[in-house]
Design an enzyme around this catalytic site. Sequence first.
Site, PDB file in Angstrom:
ATOM      1  N   HIS A  12      -5.373  -4.654  -0.801  1.00  0.00           N
ATOM      2  CA  HIS A  12      -5.279  -3.631  -1.856  1.00  0.00           C
ATOM      3  C   HIS A  12      -5.327  -4.269  -3.242  1.00  0.00           C
ATOM      4  CE1 HIS A  12      -4.632  -0.363   0.963  1.00  0.00           C
ATOM      5  NE2 HIS A  12      -3.931  -1.252   1.670  1.00  0.00           N
ATOM      6  N   SER A  63       0.795  -1.231   0.000  1.00  0.00           N
ATOM      7  CA  SER A  63       0.000   0.000   0.000  1.00  0.00           C
ATOM      8  C   SER A  63       0.826   1.279   0.000  1.00  0.00           C
ATOM      9  CB  SER A  63      -0.945   0.009   1.196  1.00  0.00           C
ATOM     10  OG  SER A  63      -0.207   0.008   2.387  1.00  0.00           O
ATOM     11  N   LYS A  70     -12.434  -1.973   2.256  1.00  0.00           N
ATOM     12  CA  LYS A  70     -11.818  -1.091   1.250  1.00  0.00           C
ATOM     13  C   LYS A  70     -12.682  -1.146  -0.023  1.00  0.00           C
ATOM     14  CE  LYS A  70      -7.197  -1.713   3.262  1.00  0.00           C
ATOM     15  NZ  LYS A  70      -7.243  -0.693   4.297  1.00  0.00           N
TER      16      LYS A  70
HETATM   17  N1  PLP Z   1      -3.702  -5.607   5.445  1.00  0.00           N
HETATM   18  C1  PLP Z   1      -3.376  -4.545   4.677  1.00  0.00           C
HETATM   19  C2  PLP Z   1      -2.363  -4.729   3.578  1.00  0.00           C
HETATM   20  C3  PLP Z   1      -3.982  -3.301   4.894  1.00  0.00           C
HETATM   21  O1  PLP Z   1      -3.656  -2.245   4.141  1.00  0.00           O
HETATM   22  C4  PLP Z   1      -4.936  -3.174   5.938  1.00  0.00           C
HETATM   23  C5  PLP Z   1      -5.588  -1.876   6.224  1.00  0.00           C
HETATM   24  O2  PLP Z   1      -5.040  -0.834   6.205  1.00  0.00           O
HETATM   25  C6  PLP Z   1      -5.231  -4.302   6.703  1.00  0.00           C
HETATM   26  C7  PLP Z   1      -4.601  -5.492   6.441  1.00  0.00           C
HETATM   27  C8  PLP Z   1      -6.265  -4.235   7.793  1.00  0.00           C
HETATM   28  O3  PLP Z   1      -7.538  -4.261   7.202  1.00  0.00           O
HETATM   29  P1  PLP Z   1      -8.822  -3.868   8.048  1.00  0.00           P
HETATM   30  O4  PLP Z   1      -9.017  -2.402   7.870  1.00  0.00           O
HETATM   31  O5  PLP Z   1      -9.923  -4.693   7.494  1.00  0.00           O
HETATM   32  O6  PLP Z   1      -8.497  -4.221   9.460  1.00  0.00           O
END
Ligand code: PLP
Length: 421
Positions: free
Chosen positions: A236, A208, A267
Site C-alpha cells: 500500500h 491497509s 495494486k
Molecule cells: N501485503 C499486504 C499489506 C496486502 O494488503 C496484500 C493484499 O491485500 C498482500 C500483501 C498480498 O498481495 P497480493 O494481492 O499481491 O497477493
Amino acid sequence: MWRTVAVRALRGAGAGGPRTASGAAAAQLRRRLESELEDIRGAGTWKSERVIASRQGPHLQLAGGGGGIINFCANNYLGLSSHPEVIRAAVEALEKFGAGLSSVRFICGTQSIHKDLEEKIARFHQREDAILYASCFDANAGIFEALLTPEDAVLSDELNHASIIDGIRLCKANKYRYKHMDMQDLEAKLQEAQKHRLRLVATDGAFSMDGDIAPLREICQLAQKYDALVFIDECHATGFLGPNGRGTDELLGVVDKVTIINSTLGKALGGAAGGYTTGPKPLIDLLRQRSRPYLFSNSLPPAVVGCASKALDLLMESNAIAQSMAAKTQRFRSKMTAAGFTISGKDHPICPVMLGDARLASVMAEDMLSRGIYVIGFSYPVVPKGKARIRVQISAVHSDEDIDRCVEAFTEVGRKHGALP
Ligand code: PLP
C-alpha cells in the site's frame, strides 16, 4: 446394469451439471460445511462479492444493471488498471510471448520479459536485484522460511498483513510480536532478541485497515542500535508514497536503511497480479534456490508482466500521477474532516471513516451505494471490536467532482443515520 445406473445419475445431474459425491463421509462433510457457513452468516461476518460488469476504474458498471457507480474501494491508487498504455503493453506481450509458460521459472519458464521486469523493479527501488512471484502473498510466504533459521529471530508488528503472519508461521525462527507501531515495545523485544544470531524487524510500510504509516525512521534507528535488519511490505505504498512514488522508505528518507522490500504488482502498479522481493543480490539468489512459492509455482503470464513493466515505465518517466493522487487524497481528507467525520491515518489514500458501530458502518455503506457511491464497511473481526469503519480509497483518476460527490453523500447519509449532528 451399472451402465444404466451411471447414465441415470448423469441424466439426473443434467448434461454437464455438477455431480454430487455419495457416501457417509461426503454427507458428513456437507453437513459440517453447511453448519460452519451458517455460523459465519450468524456472526454477521459473511463476505459477499459484488459483480462488476466493466473494467476496474473510478466509474463502474455493476452486473445486473447498476451503472454510473463511483468506485472508492479498489487499490487502484494510480488508476493504471485500465490505463490504455498498460492494456496495450499487455496485448503486445501476449501476442509476442504467448498466454503463459506452462512451467516454473527454473525449468522452462523464464523469458526475457521476466528478467527485464526484475531489473526494472530493482532499479525503481534502488536495490541490487529483484525476484518475481505470482503474488505478494507468495513473496511473503516464501521469504522468512528461506532466510531465517532456528538460530535467528523475527520481530513483527501485531497488525501486519495476514500474508506476513502466515510467512512467519512457516519459518523456524524465534518469533516476537510487538504492539502496533509501539517503539518502546519493539525496543524491549529487540533487547530480548539479542541472544539470537540475526534479528529481522518485519512491518507493513502502510497499514491497509487504518491508513497509517509505519514509523520507519524510528524502526531503522532501533534496528541500527540493536544490529537488526528491516523488512517492509510495501503493497500500500509502492508507486505513490514519497516524492517519486518509491514508497515508505523514500517518504521517510530511509532508502539505504531498509534491507528487504516485498510488494505487489496487483495494486498501484497496473493491478493485474504478481509480487516481488527486492534487496541484496545474495538474498535474491538464495530465494531463487530455496523459496518454495517461487520454486513450485508457474511463472507470471506475459500479459501480466507487460502490464507491470509499462506501469513502472510510466512512473519512472514522471511523478505527476503520484502527485495528483496526493492532491486528491488531501481534498477528501480535509473536506470530510470539515464535515465532522473522523478519518484515521494521515496523508494516505486509504481513508477510513471511523464510525465505531458495526451496524452503522454496514447500513451507511449500503445507503452510499444507493446514492451511486461504492464504499465498503469493515467491522470485527477484520478490525477491532467497536472500531467499525467505512474504508474509502482515493485514486489518481478520481475527478474533484467525484470526490465532492462522495463527501456530499457521506454528509447526507451520516446525518440520516445519526453519525453526524
Ligand atoms: N501485503 C499486504 C499489506 C496486502 O494488503 C496484500 C493484499 O491485500 C498482500 C500483501 C498480498 O498481495 P497480493 O494481492 O499481491 O497477493
